[in-house]
Design a protein around this motif. Structure first.
Motif, PDB file in Angstrom:
ATOM      1  N   ASN A 193     -63.739 -33.519   2.445  1.00  0.00           N
ATOM      2  CA  ASN A 193     -64.357 -33.443   1.801  1.00  0.00           C
ATOM      3  C   ASN A 193     -63.237 -33.529   0.536  1.00  0.00           C
ATOM      4  OD1 ASN A 193     -67.020 -32.091   1.622  1.00  0.00           O
ATOM      5  ND2 ASN A 193     -66.134 -31.377   3.285  1.00  0.00           N
ATOM      6  N   GLY A 194     -62.087 -33.600   1.130  1.00  0.00           N
ATOM      7  CA  GLY A 194     -60.193 -33.771   0.621  1.00  0.00           C
ATOM      8  C   GLY A 194     -60.381 -32.768  -0.238  1.00  0.00           C
ATOM      9  N   LYS A 195     -60.321 -31.616  -0.208  1.00  0.00           N
ATOM     10  CA  LYS A 195     -60.313 -30.398  -0.872  1.00  0.00           C
ATOM     11  C   LYS A 195     -60.162 -29.391   0.716  1.00  0.00           C
ATOM     12  CE  LYS A 195     -64.755 -29.216  -2.140  1.00  0.00           C
ATOM     13  NZ  LYS A 195     -65.774 -28.883  -3.060  1.00  0.00           N
ATOM     14  N   LEU A 196     -59.057 -27.993   0.141  1.00  0.00           N
ATOM     15  CA  LEU A 196     -59.337 -27.128   0.971  1.00  0.00           C
ATOM     16  C   LEU A 196     -60.982 -26.035   0.321  1.00  0.00           C
ATOM     17  CD1 LEU A 196     -55.876 -27.783   0.960  1.00  0.00           C
ATOM     18  CD2 LEU A 196     -56.325 -25.778   0.560  1.00  0.00           C
ATOM     19  N   PRO A 197     -61.214 -25.254   1.703  1.00  0.00           N
ATOM     20  CA  PRO A 197     -62.383 -23.832   1.426  1.00  0.00           C
ATOM     21  C   PRO A 197     -62.721 -23.505   0.499  1.00  0.00           C
ATOM     22  CG  PRO A 197     -61.603 -24.297   3.770  1.00  0.00           C
ATOM     23  CD  PRO A 197     -60.747 -24.827   3.235  1.00  0.00           C
ATOM     24  N   SER A 198     -62.438 -23.318  -0.682  1.00  0.00           N
ATOM     25  CA  SER A 198     -62.338 -21.621  -1.073  1.00  0.00           C
ATOM     26  C   SER A 198     -63.316 -20.628  -1.244  1.00  0.00           C
ATOM     27  CB  SER A 198     -62.409 -22.468  -2.708  1.00  0.00           C
ATOM     28  OG  SER A 198     -64.140 -22.940  -2.767  1.00  0.00           O
ATOM     29  N   THR A 199     -64.127 -20.933  -0.338  1.00  0.00           N
ATOM     30  CA  THR A 199     -65.156 -19.961  -0.106  1.00  0.00           C
ATOM     31  C   THR A 199     -65.358 -20.145   1.523  1.00  0.00           C
ATOM     32  OG1 THR A 199     -67.132 -21.068  -0.929  1.00  0.00           O
ATOM     33  CG2 THR A 199     -66.042 -19.005  -2.327  1.00  0.00           C
ATOM     34  N   ASP A 200     -66.699 -19.261   2.282  1.00  0.00           N
ATOM     35  CA  ASP A 200     -66.570 -19.168   3.993  1.00  0.00           C
ATOM     36  C   ASP A 200     -67.665 -20.116   3.258  1.00  0.00           C
ATOM     37  OD1 ASP A 200     -67.428 -18.620   6.374  1.00  0.00           O
ATOM     38  OD2 ASP A 200     -68.938 -17.356   5.894  1.00  0.00           O
ATOM     39  N   ILE A 201     -67.681 -21.491   4.813  1.00  0.00           N
ATOM     40  CA  ILE A 201     -68.591 -22.704   4.760  1.00  0.00           C
ATOM     41  C   ILE A 201     -69.431 -21.925   5.692  1.00  0.00           C
ATOM     42  CG2 ILE A 201     -67.117 -24.050   2.929  1.00  0.00           C
ATOM     43  CD1 ILE A 201     -66.158 -24.955   5.883  1.00  0.00           C
ATOM     44  N   PHE A 202     -68.971 -20.827   7.404  1.00  0.00           N
ATOM     45  CA  PHE A 202     -69.566 -21.637   8.359  1.00  0.00           C
ATOM     46  C   PHE A 202     -71.010 -20.204   9.002  1.00  0.00           C
ATOM     47  CE2 PHE A 202     -65.131 -23.117   9.794  1.00  0.00           C
ATOM     48  CZ  PHE A 202     -65.834 -24.738   9.370  1.00  0.00           C
TER      49      PHE A 202
END
Length: 474
Positions: free
Chosen positions: A30-39
């Motif tokens: 995705n070319g970015k850091l996760p800003s919120t939980d994704i799992f």
């Protein structure tokens, strides 16, 4: 040093390993850091300060290129490099004491070594401690580069805060020396220089994508009561466990070393801090090893030198050619045995065996072949990372909880604990989150109680895991 290498390279057994890989892949995709939980489906809006993002990206890249074996070797070499730096601190001491001391340290930390992100903090701590020793002894000013190391550290692992602890010990010891001996200008100069290094290092922490939000993160983790109660590696050491006996022995040997030869104020404070951290949390045993191993070696070496000088003892070696030939043969045997042990402990067959005994592989396979089963899962905490790795982004396979405890937050950790320990509200928690299937350890209390509930049906079981499905959603 050759023998200790075999202690650091082992199969992966850290449950957080899997979600680190998966989020590393997600960031590259995705070319970015996760800003919120994704799992999870439980805390999808929680802000994610991913303090290990760079490590996770590197882990995924190595894994994609060399698999789990490559990661085991990479982290093993990183840990070994930390011990090489410890050796550099004590290389001028008697070689027998150095060898025995390094072996004791390596064995004492054996419950902690492995392919896990905190080995980065162990290695960088060894670098910092080596530089501090060199500066305080007047041999080197390499510590001036520490702010640059802190930039890297803050992007690799949340353990960067320990770097300030070691700097703080050096500052306090020099302040005490300055107060004790006001005529010595070295202490005052050291205090001024180390304070400048500390100030620039504080600024360096902000050189991450998280900026100022990274500063409170380590203190939030340490202040989490739920994490301290739930997560095993945050527990204090249980010396009834056999695998912690070498650590216990090292503590006593260090104390005996202090009795034989008085350490410097810096060495004393450093060891006390390392011991305090290790007694607070078993995961910090590695930090105790980093600080106490060179101090222990120095104390015994100083005592030996004093004793041998007083008694007139001299070390006699065999003739040079014989000594060289025997040493060469021994090294060949040691290197061969070490290589065989590393090959066995990091082999794909052994890793598969570890995975099958540690993770719900069969249960996950069953869920993969039954996509119509379940929409909201309750899972065992340590399995959350593996299940996220297997199923993300399937919306029906999002986990209840996984190993990023700070992201989960204390309220969810407490609710998870309520269900796991069958407190009075365990059914209400499952109802609150509309859980309709549970994947849990076979034979544990929760699994046994679900077998007695009329609204839960056993859908799958093997030697590791069971899956229960709610028959009628309430």
């Amino acid at each position: 040093m050759i023998v200790t290498l075999s202690l650091f390279m082992a199969g992966e057994q850290d449950p957080d390993f899997w979600w680190h890989l998966r989020v590393g892949r997600w960031m590259l995709d995705n070319g970015k850091l996760p800003s919120t939980d994704i799992f999870t489906f439980t805390v999808p809006n929680h802000v994610w300060t991913d303090h290990e993002y760079l490590t996770e990206i590197l882990m995924w890249m190595v894994s994609r290129w060399a698999g789990t074996v490559g990661l085991s070797l990479a982290f093993g070499l990183l840990t070994w490099a930390g011990f090489w730096i410890i050796y550099r601190q004590v290389r001028r001491q008697p070689w027998v004491i150095v060898g025995v001391g390094l072996a004791i340290g390596a064995i004492a930390g054996s419950p902690i070594w492995g392919p896990r992100a905190q080995m980065i903090t162990f290695f960088l701590s060894c670098v910092e401690l080596y530089w501090l020793q060199g500066y305080l002894s007047g041999r080197s000013r390499a510590i001036q580069w520490f702010p640059l190391v802190m930039v890297l550290w803050a992007n690799l692992h949340g353990g960067w805060v320990i770097g300030f602890a070691w700097l703080g010990v050096a500052l306090v010891s020099e302040l005490i020396g300055w107060a004790w001996d006001r005529e010595n200008p070295a202490h005052r100069a050291h205090v001024r220089f180390l304070a400048i290094i500390a100030a620039f290092s504080v600024l360096a922490v902000a050189a991450t994508p998280h900026g100022l939000s990274l500063y409170p993160y380590p203190f939030q983790t340490q202040g989490s009561v739920a994490q301290q109660k739930l997560i095993v590696e945050w527990f204090s050491p249980d010396f009834h466990q056999v695998y912690l006996r070498p650590f216990e022995a090292m503590v006593f040997l260090t104390i005996i070393g202090f009795a034989l030869h008085r350490p410097s104020m810096y060495e004393l404070l450093l060891t006390l801090l390392g011991l305090g951290l290790a007694l607070q949390s078993v995961r910090n045993v590695a930090l105790f090893v980093a600080v106490a191993t060179p101090v222990m070696i120095n104390c015994y070496s100083a005592y030996w030198k004093e004793l041998s000088a007083a008694r007139g003892w001299k070390l006699g070696l065999p003739p040079r050619r014989i000594f060289a030939a025997v040493t060469a043969m021994v090294l060949v045997v040691i290197a061969g045995a070490t290589a065989l042990r590393i090959a066995d402990s990091t082999s794909q067959a052994r890793q598969l065996s570890l995975d099958q005994s540690s993770y719900p592989i069969g249960a996950a396979d069953w869920l993969a072949t039954h996509p119509e089963v379940g929409t909201r899962m309750y899972n065992q905490y340590g399995w959350g990372g593996y299940l996220a790795y297997r199923f993300y982004p399937d919306p029906n396979r999002r986990v209840f909880i996984f190993g990023e405890a700070a992201l989960m937050g204390d309220p969810l950790l407490n609710q998870y604990q309520d269900v796991q320990t069958l407190r009075s509200d365990w059914k209400q928690v499952l109802d609150q989150y509309q859980v309709d299937y549970v994947i849990y350890n076979r034979g544990e209390a929760l699994a046994n109680v679900l077998a007695t509930q009329s609204d839960w049906t056993l859908a799958y079981q093997d030697s590791v895991a069971v899956i229960y499905i709610r028959a009628v959603h309430q």
